[in-house]
Design a protein around this motif. Sequence first.
Motif, mmCIF file in Angstrom:
data_model
loop_
_atom_site.group_PDB
_atom_site.id
_atom_site.type_symbol
_atom_site.label_atom_id
_atom_site.label_comp_id
_atom_site.label_asym_id
_atom_site.label_seq_id
_atom_site.Cartn_x
_atom_site.Cartn_y
_atom_site.Cartn_z
ATOM 1 N N GLY A 1 0.791 -1.226 0.000
ATOM 2 C CA GLY A 1 0.000 0.000 0.000
ATOM 3 C C GLY A 1 0.822 1.274 0.000
ATOM 4 O O GLY A 1 0.275 2.359 0.068
ATOM 5 N N VAL A 2 2.144 1.147 -0.081
ATOM 6 C CA VAL A 2 3.018 2.314 -0.122
ATOM 7 C C VAL A 2 3.371 2.595 -1.578
ATOM 8 O O VAL A 2 3.805 1.704 -2.302
ATOM 9 C CB VAL A 2 4.302 2.062 0.702
ATOM 10 C CG1 VAL A 2 5.266 3.222 0.564
ATOM 11 C CG2 VAL A 2 3.963 1.820 2.159
ATOM 12 N N ASP A 3 3.148 3.830 -2.014
ATOM 13 C CA ASP A 3 3.481 4.199 -3.387
ATOM 14 C C ASP A 3 4.993 4.208 -3.582
ATOM 15 O O ASP A 3 5.741 4.599 -2.693
ATOM 16 C CB ASP A 3 2.934 5.595 -3.717
ATOM 17 C CG ASP A 3 1.416 5.613 -3.810
ATOM 18 O OD1 ASP A 3 0.823 4.531 -3.936
ATOM 19 O OD2 ASP A 3 0.841 6.702 -3.751
ATOM 20 N N ALA A 4 5.433 3.782 -4.757
ATOM 21 C CA ALA A 4 6.859 3.770 -5.079
ATOM 22 C C ALA A 4 7.374 5.200 -5.230
ATOM 23 O O ALA A 4 6.696 6.056 -5.786
ATOM 24 C CB ALA A 4 7.108 2.994 -6.358
ATOM 25 N N THR A 5 8.559 5.440 -4.718
ATOM 26 C CA THR A 5 9.202 6.734 -4.887
ATOM 27 C C THR A 5 10.593 6.559 -5.490
ATOM 28 O O THR A 5 11.458 7.401 -5.321
ATOM 29 C CB THR A 5 9.304 7.487 -3.548
ATOM 30 O OG1 THR A 5 9.928 6.641 -2.586
ATOM 31 C CG2 THR A 5 7.946 7.925 -3.060
ATOM 32 N N LEU A 6 10.803 5.436 -6.178
ATOM 33 C CA LEU A 6 12.078 5.230 -6.854
ATOM 34 C C LEU A 6 12.178 6.192 -8.031
ATOM 35 O O LEU A 6 11.176 6.511 -8.668
ATOM 36 C CB LEU A 6 12.201 3.789 -7.357
ATOM 37 C CG LEU A 6 12.309 2.713 -6.279
ATOM 38 C CD1 LEU A 6 12.335 1.335 -6.923
ATOM 39 C CD2 LEU A 6 13.551 2.925 -5.432
ATOM 40 N N PRO A 7 13.385 6.676 -8.340
ATOM 41 C CA PRO A 7 13.522 7.576 -9.479
ATOM 42 C C PRO A 7 13.222 6.871 -10.787
ATOM 43 O O PRO A 7 13.440 5.673 -10.921
ATOM 44 C CB PRO A 7 14.985 8.017 -9.413
ATOM 45 C CG PRO A 7 15.657 7.062 -8.514
ATOM 46 C CD PRO A 7 14.634 6.443 -7.644
ATOM 47 N N VAL A 8 12.707 7.629 -11.739
ATOM 48 C CA VAL A 8 12.387 7.092 -13.059
ATOM 49 C C VAL A 8 13.334 7.743 -14.064
ATOM 50 O O VAL A 8 13.419 8.972 -14.133
ATOM 51 C CB VAL A 8 10.917 7.384 -13.437
ATOM 52 C CG1 VAL A 8 10.619 6.892 -14.834
ATOM 53 C CG2 VAL A 8 9.974 6.770 -12.419
ATOM 54 N N VAL A 9 14.049 6.910 -14.817
ATOM 55 C CA VAL A 9 14.988 7.403 -15.828
ATOM 56 C C VAL A 9 14.558 6.852 -17.173
ATOM 57 O O VAL A 9 14.452 5.638 -17.338
ATOM 58 C CB VAL A 9 16.436 6.959 -15.505
ATOM 59 C CG1 VAL A 9 17.392 7.481 -16.566
ATOM 60 C CG2 VAL A 9 16.851 7.413 -14.116
ATOM 61 N N THR A 10 14.294 7.741 -18.126
ATOM 62 C CA THR A 10 13.938 7.308 -19.479
ATOM 63 C C THR A 10 14.884 7.962 -20.478
ATOM 64 O O THR A 10 15.269 9.121 -20.315
ATOM 65 C CB THR A 10 12.486 7.684 -19.842
ATOM 66 O OG1 THR A 10 12.327 9.087 -19.717
ATOM 67 C CG2 THR A 10 11.500 6.982 -18.942
ATOM 68 N N VAL A 11 15.257 7.189 -21.470
ATOM 69 C CA VAL A 11 16.087 7.683 -22.573
ATOM 70 C C VAL A 11 15.340 7.345 -23.858
ATOM 71 O O VAL A 11 15.050 6.179 -24.117
ATOM 72 C CB VAL A 11 17.477 7.006 -22.574
ATOM 73 C CG1 VAL A 11 18.331 7.556 -23.715
ATOM 74 C CG2 VAL A 11 18.180 7.177 -21.234
ATOM 75 N N ASP A 12 14.987 8.384 -24.645
ATOM 76 C CA ASP A 12 14.269 8.085 -25.882
ATOM 77 C C ASP A 12 15.247 7.935 -27.050
ATOM 78 O O ASP A 12 16.463 8.036 -26.875
ATOM 79 C CB ASP A 12 13.189 9.137 -26.164
ATOM 80 C CG ASP A 12 13.753 10.497 -26.517
ATOM 81 O OD1 ASP A 12 14.979 10.622 -26.691
ATOM 82 O OD2 ASP A 12 12.950 11.446 -26.622
ATOM 83 N N ASN A 13 14.729 7.673 -28.238
ATOM 84 C CA ASN A 13 15.559 7.401 -29.409
ATOM 85 C C ASN A 13 16.354 8.606 -29.890
ATOM 86 O O ASN A 13 17.288 8.462 -30.671
ATOM 87 C CB ASN A 13 14.701 6.851 -30.550
ATOM 88 C CG ASN A 13 14.180 5.473 -30.216
ATOM 89 O OD1 ASN A 13 14.797 4.738 -29.446
ATOM 90 N ND2 ASN A 13 13.035 5.119 -30.769
ATOM 91 N N THR A 14 15.983 9.815 -29.458
ATOM 92 C CA THR A 14 16.713 11.011 -29.883
ATOM 93 C C THR A 14 17.814 11.394 -28.897
ATOM 94 O O THR A 14 18.509 12.369 -29.110
ATOM 95 C CB THR A 14 15.751 12.202 -30.038
ATOM 96 O OG1 THR A 14 15.189 12.507 -28.759
ATOM 97 C CG2 THR A 14 14.651 11.888 -31.040
ATOM 98 N N GLY A 15 17.952 10.639 -27.822
ATOM 99 C CA GLY A 15 18.960 10.942 -26.812
ATOM 100 C C GLY A 15 18.473 11.856 -25.708
ATOM 101 O O GLY A 15 19.255 12.319 -24.886
#
Length: 159
Positions: free
Chosen positions: A111-125
Amino acid sequence: MNRPPNTTARAQAGVMLLEALIGILIFSLGILSLVALQATSIQLTSDAKFRTDASLLANRLIGQMWASGLNTAGLQAQFSTACTDCTTYNAWLADVQGIDGLPGVVAASGGVDATLPVVTVDNTGQVVITMFWRTPQMATSGANSSHRHVVVSQIVRNP
């Protein structure tokens, strides 16, 4: 007609006490306002510290991405949240969750929401790093259950 002196003294009895009590009330309200201002100041200072820490941690990861010399596909494979066995990303995540990292950074459970960082890299860098943290006073789930800081950067190698 002049009143006798002790009639005037009786009419003034207690006025000085009333003035003193009103003076103490005004002084007390001023002191309470200063205490509330100090508490708010301390809270805003700690919020600013966490925002600064989030920015520094995100910039550290971006610096590691630049120094890695990887192309866009390599960045996606080594640094994104979708990466399963990434030593660099996992070391950075340990720093985020460590003693000098951000408070309340946890994976979702019970029941605890995640607070991990989110890292995304798209096709354009384009790299988007979203940092989350939760102070001890915050709720563990629901709306407004964490603070957020987003860093966007473009990492592209010259051909």
